[in-house]
Structure formats: C-alpha cells, structure tokens
Enzyme design. Structure first.
Site, PDB file in Angstrom:
ATOM      1  CG  ASP A 295      -0.439   0.110   2.586  1.00  0.00           C
ATOM      2  OD1 ASP A 295       0.892   0.026   2.599  1.00  0.00           O
ATOM      3  OD2 ASP A 295      -1.279   0.516   3.832  1.00  0.00           O
TER       4      ASP A 295
ATOM      5  CE1 TYR B  90       7.974   4.280   0.472  1.00  0.00           C
ATOM      6  CE2 TYR B  90       7.896   5.298  -1.190  1.00  0.00           C
ATOM      7  CZ  TYR B  90       8.045   4.179  -0.549  1.00  0.00           C
ATOM      8  OH  TYR B  90       9.066   4.130  -0.897  1.00  0.00           O
TER       9      TYR B  90
ATOM     10  CG  PHE C 208       8.482  -0.147  -3.941  1.00  0.00           C
ATOM     11  CD1 PHE C 208       8.738  -0.529  -2.805  1.00  0.00           C
ATOM     12  CD2 PHE C 208       8.205  -1.195  -4.900  1.00  0.00           C
ATOM     13  CE1 PHE C 208       8.788  -1.726  -2.284  1.00  0.00           C
ATOM     14  CE2 PHE C 208       7.487  -2.207  -4.030  1.00  0.00           C
ATOM     15  CZ  PHE C 208       7.648  -2.871  -3.235  1.00  0.00           C
TER      16      PHE C 208
ATOM     17  CG  HIS D 293       9.267  -6.007   1.205  1.00  0.00           C
ATOM     18  ND1 HIS D 293       9.681  -5.214   1.885  1.00  0.00           N
ATOM     19  CD2 HIS D 293       7.790  -5.502   0.804  1.00  0.00           C
ATOM     20  CE1 HIS D 293       8.769  -3.436   1.842  1.00  0.00           C
ATOM     21  NE2 HIS D 293       7.728  -4.662   0.762  1.00  0.00           N
TER      22      HIS D 293
END
Length: 227
Positions: free
Chosen positions: A67, A69, A80, A189
């Site tokens: 989701d 920031y 990202f 991740h």
C-alpha cells in the site's frame, strides 16, 4: 467516485471483464468518503498515476507493492517511489543498493521512479490508498480485487511481461499469473526489516534477461532515464 471512469480508456477496456461492477462502485463510494473526511494518500489526482504512465500494451514489467507510503508528501501513485526532494524511505534505499550491485547503476539523489514507469514498468500497489499515518488502513476494502483484476488483465496478454513479486504479500499474487508467456521473479521484500531474500537477488538483470528471452526490449533501470 467512479473509479473506472478515471482510468485511461485502454485500462478501462482491459479491466472490465475482471471487475464486479457493484463491488467497484461500492469501493468508489467508500474511497470518495475517505478523501472527503480524512487525510488520504496519495493525493486524489495521483491515484491512478501508475495506470496513466504505463498503458497495458506498453507494460513490460510489473513491480507490486502493498500500500502507499503513509507519511506527508511521500506517496504519488507509484509503488516504492517518492518525488524528488522527499527523503527516500528505507525500502527504496535498499532497492537502489541492489540496483547498484546488480547493474552498477549509481543511485540518484532523489527517489522518483517515473522514468521506470514511462518505459513500461507498472509500479502498482495492491491497495491504492491509505490514511495518513496508518499503514494498511485501507486494506480489505475492495482495492485488492481491483488490482488483482489488473494482474489478471496483464496475464491475459500475449507479449511477455515480467512480474517482480517482492515479499510474502506480493508473492501470494503469483497464483494469478498462469500464462506461460510471462515470467514471475520472486524475492524477499526490500524493507531493512527483512534481512534476507532481497539483497543479492539481482532482480533487474534477471528481468531484462527474461524480457530479452521473450523478444521484448529491455528496461534502462537508471531511474534518471526516460524514453
């Protein structure tokens, strides 16, 4: 808020077979209420930036985040990514570290990945909105079905697409990718909290090899590059 009407026509046509109209309308109403009554990121004008910058026929790589920031000024509709002038989040710093190790690309000063999007990298979050300061707050409200439909639509395309799935959440989406024309590259991740599985995975060179093997042009992964 009619979500599909805000999409480029090309995406609207390709997503429609995979979306439930009633559920999508309910999601749109809920999202509109959140924007009206809460501080929500990204800004509404950036909600579908990933789709506007990267049309279905142009998509060569998908990088899936969870989701947006949830800090002020960070999210701008690309997973990202942060706009230049915004401090790079730790996950993005690790992405750039791996990019340097993988392809010897010198990390930029900023963190804007728009250059990737313009080359055909769909920077998609599974959930497209979030309340300020509350990570995961818009999960399980309907966005997952919307973005699953996006993956299904890409899966239905014949030209090779490379799906970069980083972390356990993203890797669960591998089951949606059934077309043997495509390539799925899984890794941990990039968060610093994950000490193994991402750094050293060399996803960028692997993605370019998969694209070349499928007869598609490779990506210039220098974030400063544009087409």
């Amino acid at each position: 808020m009619n979500l599909t009407e805000q999409l480029p026509a090309e995406w609207r046509a390709e997503l429609s077979p995979y979306l439930d109209e009633t559920a999508t309308a309910a999601l749109g109403s809920w999202v509109a209420e959140e924007y009206a009554t809460q501080t929500v990121y990204p800004p509404v004008e950036d909600l579908f930036s990933a789709y506007r910058l990267c049309l279905p026929a142009d998509t060569r790589v998908l990088i899936l985040g969870q989701d947006p920031y949830h800090g002020p000024g960070q999210a701008h509709g690309l997973s990202f990514s942060v706009r230049d002038g915004v401090r790079r989040p730790p996950s993005l710093s690790n992405i750039f570290k791996e990019l340097n190790e993988d392809l010897n690309v010198v990390p930029p000063k900023g963190g804007d990945l728009t250059g990737w999007a313009r080359q055909g990298v769909l920077l998609l979050n599974a959930v497209l909105t979030v309340r300020a300061g509350k990570a995961g707050s818009h999960g399980n409200k309907g966005w997952e079905a919307f973005t699953d439909a996006t993956i299904q639509a890409l899966n239905a395309r014949d030209e090779r697409i490379v799906f970069l799935l980083w972390g356990a959440y993203a890797r669960k989406k591998a089951s949606l990718i059934t077309n043997p024309a495509h390539a799925v590259l899984e890794a941990g991740h990039p968060s610093p909290l994950n000490r193994v599985g991402f750094l050293g995975s060399r996803p960028f060179s692997a993605a370019n090899k998969a694209l070349a093997d499928g007869g598609r042009a490779v990506i210039d992964w220098d974030p400063k590059a544009t087409v």
